[in-house]
Design a protein around this motif. Sequence first.
Motif, PDB file in Angstrom:
ATOM      1  N   ARG A   1      28.196  58.627   4.437  1.00 52.32           N
ATOM      2  CA  ARG A   1      27.167  59.197   3.555  1.00 52.32           C
ATOM      3  C   ARG A   1      27.056  60.711   3.677  1.00 52.32           C
TER       4      ARG A   1
ATOM      5  N   GLU B   1      36.230  58.974   3.451  1.00 59.41           N
ATOM      6  CA  GLU B   1      36.721  57.766   2.764  1.00 59.41           C
ATOM      7  C   GLU B   1      37.473  56.860   3.728  1.00 59.41           C
TER       8      GLU B   1
ATOM      9  N   PHE C   1      29.104  50.093   0.635  1.00 57.34           N
ATOM     10  CA  PHE C   1      29.839  51.365   0.480  1.00 57.34           C
ATOM     11  C   PHE C   1      30.661  51.696   1.737  1.00 57.34           C
TER      12      PHE C   1
END
Length: 281
Positions: free
Chosen positions: A90, A95, A121
Amino acid sequence: MVLGTYKEIVSARSTDKQIQNIAQDGGIVSALLSFALDEKIIEGAVVAGPGDDFWKPKPMVAMSSDEILAAAGTKYTFSPNVWMLKEAVRQYGLEKVGTVAIPCQTMGIRKTQSYPFGVRFLADKIKLVVGIYCMENFPFESLRTFISEKMGVSPELVEKMDIGKGKFWVYTQDDVLSIPLKETHGYEQNGCNVCLDYVAELADVSTGSVGSPDGWSTVITRTDAGDTVFKQAVEAGAIETKSIEDVKPGLGLLQKLSGDKKTKNQKTIDERKAMGLPVPF
Ligand SMILES: Cc1cc2nc3c(=O)[nH]c(=O)nc-3n(C[C@H](O)[C@H](O)[C@H](O)COP(=O)(O)OP(=O)(O)OC[C@H]3O[C@@H](n4cnc5c(N)ncnc54)[C@H](O)[C@@H]3O)c2cc1C
Ligand code: SF4
């Protein structure tokens, strides 16, 4: 399967002298995470960095080999690395994330990947979990208390801590002190008495000192991702290996300690069940 599912077990160490000097054992955690960073397999790694108090780790997102090295060495208390994984994605926008985790944290990570409530996520961004063996852990205050009161050493003077050969060891600039492990009993985290995983069975690669000589680590490759990155690091010359059959004390001791932990803690689970108390499984 007392050591969980695996592909290969070897004795290994980092070939980098700087890592060898700073690392706890063979420097496999630091070497693998640095190699994965260099090869862009990960963009950053959550490690147990130095905290505000001596020996109280603080999770940090390491984005360079220097930052990974700054977190080398075992801190025998909790470092909430799993919590920091969310931050890594976050706040840092990563990634591809790597991390180092004790067995219970490894379980937590796999659970968030299997049942990603509120962390969807994150689930597919965790690319490399390096697990470390763990027999037990200590709340920070327990650690401070038995080092300063039982061992008579100020934690500020401690340069390294280690568990091995049935003892808890403390190294200062001038001294090497130890107490029998049984004197640390009662100081360990209560929840560790119902833990059945010694060798981070759900990691991509697991490592610890038991089984290998001083300065070397016993490495268990488990998943395709873990096996591939470990083999690439060996091929690139970042890590050297020996057959586990050729080193002492070897695999027998690792199997014995893992089996002993499972048997002892299963007994505690059974006793708790019989008393109607909550159990983890
Ligand atoms: C509580 C605890 C108990 C352990 N018990 C055993 C045992 O019984 N037998 C055994 O063989 N090995 C045990 N280990 C593992 C061992 O001490 C080494 O951490 C492991 O061999 C890795 O050494 P290395 O030289 O490859 O790592 P290094 O290159 O020195 O790197 C160590 C890595 O571990 C991370 N780390 C340090 N402390 C923690 C922590 N508290 N929580 C999460 N990550 C941390 C650091 O951030 C660093 O990335 C234990 C580790 C811990 C934290
Ligand atoms: S013994 Fe188990 S529960 Fe305790 S810290 Fe180690 S892995 Fe976690």
